[in-house]
Scaffold this motif. Structure first.
Motif, PDB file in Angstrom:
ATOM      1  N   GLY A 329     -19.834 -84.284 -19.293  1.00 13.94           N
ATOM      2  CA  GLY A 329     -18.561 -83.198 -19.382  1.00 13.94           C
ATOM      3  C   GLY A 329     -17.491 -83.262 -20.229  1.00 13.94           C
ATOM      4  N   LEU A 330     -17.821 -83.489 -21.533  1.00 14.81           N
ATOM      5  CA  LEU A 330     -16.860 -83.747 -22.517  1.00 14.81           C
ATOM      6  C   LEU A 330     -17.419 -83.036 -23.628  1.00 14.81           C
ATOM      7  CD1 LEU A 330     -16.575 -87.790 -22.726  1.00 14.81           C
ATOM      8  CD2 LEU A 330     -14.913 -86.049 -21.565  1.00 14.81           C
ATOM      9  N   ARG A 331     -16.364 -82.298 -24.439  1.00 13.95           N
ATOM     10  CA  ARG A 331     -16.511 -81.727 -25.754  1.00 13.95           C
ATOM     11  C   ARG A 331     -17.016 -82.728 -26.958  1.00 13.95           C
ATOM     12  NH1 ARG A 331     -12.643 -78.034 -29.016  1.00 13.95           N
ATOM     13  NH2 ARG A 331     -13.330 -79.450 -30.716  1.00 13.95           N
ATOM     14  N   TYR A 332     -17.854 -82.445 -27.617  1.00 12.85           N
ATOM     15  CA  TYR A 332     -18.327 -83.469 -28.813  1.00 12.85           C
ATOM     16  C   TYR A 332     -16.904 -84.035 -29.492  1.00 12.85           C
ATOM     17  CZ  TYR A 332     -20.032 -85.572 -33.122  1.00 12.85           C
ATOM     18  OH  TYR A 332     -20.429 -86.630 -33.817  1.00 12.85           O
ATOM     19  N   ILE A 333     -16.917 -85.255 -29.411  1.00  9.28           N
ATOM     20  CA  ILE A 333     -15.842 -86.099 -30.231  1.00  9.28           C
ATOM     21  C   ILE A 333     -16.247 -86.757 -31.503  1.00  9.28           C
ATOM     22  CG2 ILE A 333     -14.181 -87.847 -29.972  1.00  9.28           C
ATOM     23  CD1 ILE A 333     -14.453 -87.490 -26.883  1.00  9.28           C
ATOM     24  N   GLU A 334     -15.569 -86.023 -32.650  1.00  5.38           N
ATOM     25  CA  GLU A 334     -15.824 -86.674 -33.772  1.00  5.38           C
ATOM     26  C   GLU A 334     -15.378 -88.143 -34.011  1.00  5.38           C
ATOM     27  OE1 GLU A 334     -16.941 -84.920 -36.374  1.00  5.38           O
ATOM     28  OE2 GLU A 334     -16.596 -82.848 -35.615  1.00  5.38           O
ATOM     29  N   PRO A 335     -16.370 -88.855 -34.638  1.00  6.60           N
ATOM     30  CA  PRO A 335     -16.234 -90.213 -34.799  1.00  6.60           C
ATOM     31  C   PRO A 335     -14.877 -90.692 -35.220  1.00  6.60           C
ATOM     32  CG  PRO A 335     -18.110 -89.773 -35.903  1.00  6.60           C
ATOM     33  CD  PRO A 335     -17.468 -88.523 -35.592  1.00  6.60           C
ATOM     34  N   GLU A 336     -14.102 -90.045 -35.994  1.00  4.41           N
ATOM     35  CA  GLU A 336     -12.649 -90.471 -36.360  1.00  4.41           C
ATOM     36  C   GLU A 336     -11.874 -90.635 -35.388  1.00  4.41           C
ATOM     37  OE1 GLU A 336     -14.550 -88.164 -38.047  1.00  4.41           O
ATOM     38  OE2 GLU A 336     -14.353 -88.111 -40.077  1.00  4.41           O
ATOM     39  N   LEU A 337     -12.164 -90.068 -34.319  1.00  2.05           N
ATOM     40  CA  LEU A 337     -11.121 -89.836 -33.085  1.00  2.05           C
ATOM     41  C   LEU A 337     -11.553 -90.874 -31.878  1.00  2.05           C
ATOM     42  CD1 LEU A 337     -10.838 -85.831 -32.435  1.00  2.05           C
ATOM     43  CD2 LEU A 337      -9.490 -87.341 -34.080  1.00  2.05           C
ATOM     44  N   ARG A 356     -14.433 -72.346 -18.140  1.00  6.16           N
ATOM     45  CA  ARG A 356     -13.397 -71.448 -17.405  1.00  6.16           C
ATOM     46  C   ARG A 356     -13.316 -70.097 -18.304  1.00  6.16           C
ATOM     47  NH1 ARG A 356      -9.898 -75.704 -16.115  1.00  6.16           N
ATOM     48  NH2 ARG A 356      -8.403 -75.079 -18.071  1.00  6.16           N
ATOM     49  N   GLY A 357     -13.819 -70.091 -19.587  1.00  7.70           N
ATOM     50  CA  GLY A 357     -13.456 -69.213 -20.251  1.00  7.70           C
ATOM     51  C   GLY A 357     -12.633 -69.436 -21.639  1.00  7.70           C
ATOM     52  N   GLY A 358     -12.221 -70.646 -21.831  1.00  5.29           N
ATOM     53  CA  GLY A 358     -11.601 -70.981 -22.898  1.00  5.29           C
ATOM     54  C   GLY A 358     -10.297 -70.554 -23.177  1.00  5.29           C
ATOM     55  N   GLN A 359      -9.377 -70.534 -22.044  1.00  2.00           N
ATOM     56  CA  GLN A 359      -7.845 -70.392 -22.441  1.00  2.00           C
ATOM     57  C   GLN A 359      -7.126 -71.442 -23.227  1.00  2.00           C
ATOM     58  OE1 GLN A 359      -9.299 -70.731 -19.579  1.00  2.00           O
ATOM     59  NE2 GLN A 359      -7.998 -70.835 -17.765  1.00  2.00           N
ATOM     60  N   ALA A 360      -6.187 -71.064 -23.980  1.00  2.00           N
ATOM     61  CA  ALA A 360      -5.514 -71.897 -24.668  1.00  2.00           C
ATOM     62  C   ALA A 360      -4.687 -73.110 -23.698  1.00  2.00           C
ATOM     63  CB  ALA A 360      -4.527 -71.237 -25.677  1.00  2.00           C
ATOM     64  N   ARG A 361      -4.701 -74.227 -24.242  1.00  2.00           N
ATOM     65  CA  ARG A 361      -4.086 -75.175 -23.728  1.00  2.00           C
ATOM     66  C   ARG A 361      -3.383 -76.045 -24.518  1.00  2.00           C
ATOM     67  NH1 ARG A 361      -8.404 -74.701 -23.220  1.00  2.00           N
ATOM     68  NH2 ARG A 361      -8.456 -76.840 -24.385  1.00  2.00           N
ATOM     69  N   LYS A 362      -2.508 -76.890 -23.937  1.00  2.00           N
ATOM     70  CA  LYS A 362      -1.972 -78.121 -24.883  1.00  2.00           C
ATOM     71  C   LYS A 362      -3.168 -79.207 -24.652  1.00  2.00           C
ATOM     72  CE  LYS A 362       2.711 -78.160 -23.504  1.00  2.00           C
ATOM     73  NZ  LYS A 362       3.874 -79.180 -23.312  1.00  2.00           N
ATOM     74  N   ASN A 363      -2.822 -80.384 -25.411  1.00  2.00           N
ATOM     75  CA  ASN A 363      -3.842 -81.316 -25.131  1.00  2.00           C
ATOM     76  C   ASN A 363      -5.243 -81.210 -25.616  1.00  2.00           C
ATOM     77  OD1 ASN A 363      -2.651 -83.774 -24.638  1.00  2.00           O
ATOM     78  ND2 ASN A 363      -2.820 -83.464 -22.267  1.00  2.00           N
ATOM     79  N   LYS A 364      -5.401 -80.248 -26.244  1.00  2.00           N
ATOM     80  CA  LYS A 364      -6.763 -80.087 -26.603  1.00  2.00           C
ATOM     81  C   LYS A 364      -7.506 -80.803 -27.869  1.00  2.00           C
ATOM     82  CE  LYS A 364      -6.249 -75.848 -29.191  1.00  2.00           C
ATOM     83  NZ  LYS A 364      -6.646 -74.737 -29.672  1.00  2.00           N
ATOM     84  N   LEU A 365      -8.597 -81.101 -27.991  1.00  2.00           N
ATOM     85  CA  LEU A 365      -9.108 -81.779 -29.331  1.00  2.00           C
ATOM     86  C   LEU A 365      -8.770 -80.839 -30.437  1.00  2.00           C
ATOM     87  CD1 LEU A 365     -12.836 -82.928 -28.399  1.00  2.00           C
ATOM     88  CD2 LEU A 365     -10.784 -84.340 -29.083  1.00  2.00           C
TER      89      LEU A 365
END
Length: 609
Positions: A329-337, A356-365
């Motif tokens: 349930g996660l988006r792919y996380i780059e190794p550096e992170l 949900r359709g990808g609305q903008a939020r804070k806290n995103k990758l």
DNA sequence: GCCGTTTTCGGCCCGACTGTTTTCAGTCG
């Protein structure tokens, strides 16, 4: 008390509690130690600002450990720690730094042989006393002696730049083995951490035994620590340790993820898997079977040597890293992170938002800056001062490296030892750059006029404002007075930033990794001043500097301060160092929009003062 | 002792390898 000292005491607390057989607390203290170590700010500072409550914001620190830290800061010591040390009054960290010696061994060595120090340990081993202890033998004794010898030799972590080229060479050699389908450098190198403990290489093969044999036969191998069906640890002739793991191709993604780490990131992923009723290990993501819920393979008594798969159902994911993150349930996380500093929460939010359709939020990758995104380099030295090569040769090399522009930023007169330029010399250099630009025009490459001006003790600059106004790019840097107080250093830097011509602060903290400490700075005040004055902070890509460091970059990005990623090239070959700077910027969650020299030259120039 | 998209109480990641043992504890990553 410094973060380093606090980290050490927390680590010792973990070991001392482990010796007492206390459950779970050791892990808690270890986590807190990691949390403190990774901070981009002094704990002292956090405490001064927000008291004990603020300390609880440190990852892994709760009420109990916050109170301990408070006690350390206020009184310089910790009663609980002193009490535990009375029971086992030994140099825990020193003893545990010996390979193969952990808390329980330290305890037995103390109780049976009164071993307190490394020297005691060596004496006991040489006298043949250790082999007579229960559950010890001759081999353990020899191993301890070898461990001590190693420690006395080339102990410690290497800088990223030293390790990476050797690691890449090793990766290429292993990939060329006929039985190997794929090979990759994993571990902290893949995360581009600034220092590296050892080289981890992963290989995919259906014939691990053959791969291991070939690996052990390489001329680089100096000594074998241990070797098994899937894992082999050796010491290389270059003095570094290397760890080879061989897995089946269907486990490639799971193994790559596992061996890339960080440990904290992995633990967090596994906990997510457990909550979903699954299990994540280096072989894949598995559903637990109903017959033996919750039992580890070992406890359940089912053949523990079969890769731990025996009491689990079908493999849900494992061939690629991407499918594992997706299933969790996660988006792919780059190794550096992957340091468990908020990337998992961000990846979860992103994944949910996507569905949900990808609305903008804070806290995103972040959409991290890419390794090919730089268009220019804003710190380049030439043979006008302490560089090796001419302006023309540097420009040619930069163009060959795929850049569209560079700023020539030779030292100024404050650095007499480098033949630093005065106003007159700068004028001459500007005329030469004008001539060269005519030559490069057809190549769509631009040479900018700049300087690396010296910041004096009180924040003054060694070139007058009228001259600075004529330059395209003015970088200012500290090259002396490294030991001023925090207040003086901070004021000095801020004064330099307030100069209307200073565009960038080069290598802000002045550190040389593993050699020279950073100058003492109030980093938050500096970042705030960078924001208010519109000054860019450099990420110096030189692998011994990586300055500003990842944690500071993250603060700067959060404060909407612009960065530049510069090679600090002193020779034509140095433009390849830019990748270290990009990697460090990525570790600091920087996006392309945060980095001015990822922009075309005109836009970049319009952003400078 | 920490922590929360099942939880403010009740959980707490997982496996490989070694050495010294006849089944496992300790260490490491």
């Amino acid at each position: 008390m410094s973060n380093q000292e606090i980290t050490k005491i927390l680590e010792e607390m973990a070991a001392l509690l482990e010796m007492q057989g206390v459950a779970f607390k050791p892990r808690a203290y270890e986590k807190a130690a990691t949390g403190v170590e990774a901070l981009g700010e002094e704990v002292q500072e956090i405490y001064r600002r927000g008291g004990g409550k603020a300390l609880e914001e440190i990852p892994g620190v709760g009420r109990g450990i916050a109170a301990h830290i408070e006690e350390l800061l206020e009184k310089g010591k910790l009663q609980e720690y002193e009490r535990l040390r009375k029971r086992v009054p030994v140099h825990v960290t020193e003893l545990m730094s010996v390979e193969g010696v952990g808390p329980m061994m330290v305890k037995v060595l103390w109780e049976k042989l009164r071993v307190r120090t490394l020297a005691d340990l060596e004496r006991a081993a040489r006298a043949g006393k250790i082999r007579r202890l229960p559950r010890f033998g001759e081999k353990s004794e020899q191993k301890i002696l070898r461990g001590i010898a190693f420690l006395r030799g080339t102990a410690g972590r290497r800088t990223l730049g030293v390790a990476l080229s050797d690691a890449r060479r090793l990766e290429a050699v292993i990939r060329a083995f006929p039985e190997v389908e794929d090979a990759a450098v994993a571990g902290s190198l893949r995360r581009w951490k600034e220092t590296i403990g050892d080289i981890d290489v992963l290989a995919a093969s259906a014939d691990p035994q053959k791969v291991t044999e070939r690996f052990l036969a390489l001329p680089d191998v100096a000594r074998v620590y241990g070797t098994g069906e899937t894992q082999t640890r050796v010491r290389l002739k270059n003095g570094m340790d290397a760890d080879l793991r061989v897995v089946a191709p269907q486990s490639w993604g799971a193994a790559l993820n596992y061996f890339t780490g960080s440990k904290e990131h992995n633990v967090a992923l596994r906990e997510i898997a457990v909550k979903k009723g699954w299990k994540l290990n280096e072989y894949g993501l598995f559903a637990r079977s109903r017959t033996s819920p919750g039992l580890s393979p070992r406890r359940s008594g089912l053949q523990p040597r079969e890769g731990g798969k025996s009491d689990f159902g079908a493999c849900i994911a494992g061939r690629t890293e991407g499918e594992i993150y997706k299933k969790l349930g996660l988006r792919y996380i780059e190794p550096e992170l992957r340091e468990d500093t908020g990337e998992i929460e961000a990846a979860r939010h992103d994944f949910a938002a996507q569905n949900r359709g990808g609305q903008a939020r804070k806290n995103k990758l972040p959409a991290l800056i890419g390794y090919r995104d730089l268009k220019g380099d804003l710190q380049v030295q030439t043979d006008w001062t302490d560089g090796e090569d001419s302006i023309e040769k540097m420009a040619q090399a930069a163009r060959d490296a795929g850049l569209e522009y560079i700023a020539i930023t030779d030292h100024t007169k404050g650095l007499a030892m480098t033949g630093g330029a005065d106003e007159k010399k700068l004028m001459r250099q500007m005329r030469e750059i004008d001539l060269l630009n005519k030559k490069f025009k057809s190549l769509k490459f631009k040479i900018l006029k700049g300087a690396e001006v010296n910041i004096g003790k009180n924040g003054s600059l060694d070139i007058d404002d009228a001259m600075l106004a004529r330059l395209d790019v003015v970088g200012a840097a500290v090259h002396s007075h490294f030991t001023l107080s925090r207040q003086e250093q901070t004021a000095r830097i801020i004064r330099a930033m307030e100069n209307p011509h200073v565009d960038i602060i080069f290598h802000l903290t002045g550190r040389i990794i593993a050699k020279r400490a950073s100058i003492d700075l109030d980093i938050d005040a500096v970042i705030a001043a960078a924001k208010s004055t519109g000054t860019v902070l450099e990420v110096n890509a030189y692998p011994d500097r990586l300055d500003i460091r990842d944690a500071y970059i993250r603060k700067a990005v959060a404060a909407d301060v612009r960065l530049s990623i510069d090679s600090d090239a002193h020779a034509a070959a140095h433009f390849k160092l830019l990748e270290y700077g990009i990697a460090t910027a990525r570790r600091g969650w920087a996006e392309k929009k945060d980095v001015v020299n990822a922009w075309p030259v005109d836009k970049m120039l319009s952003m400078l003062k």
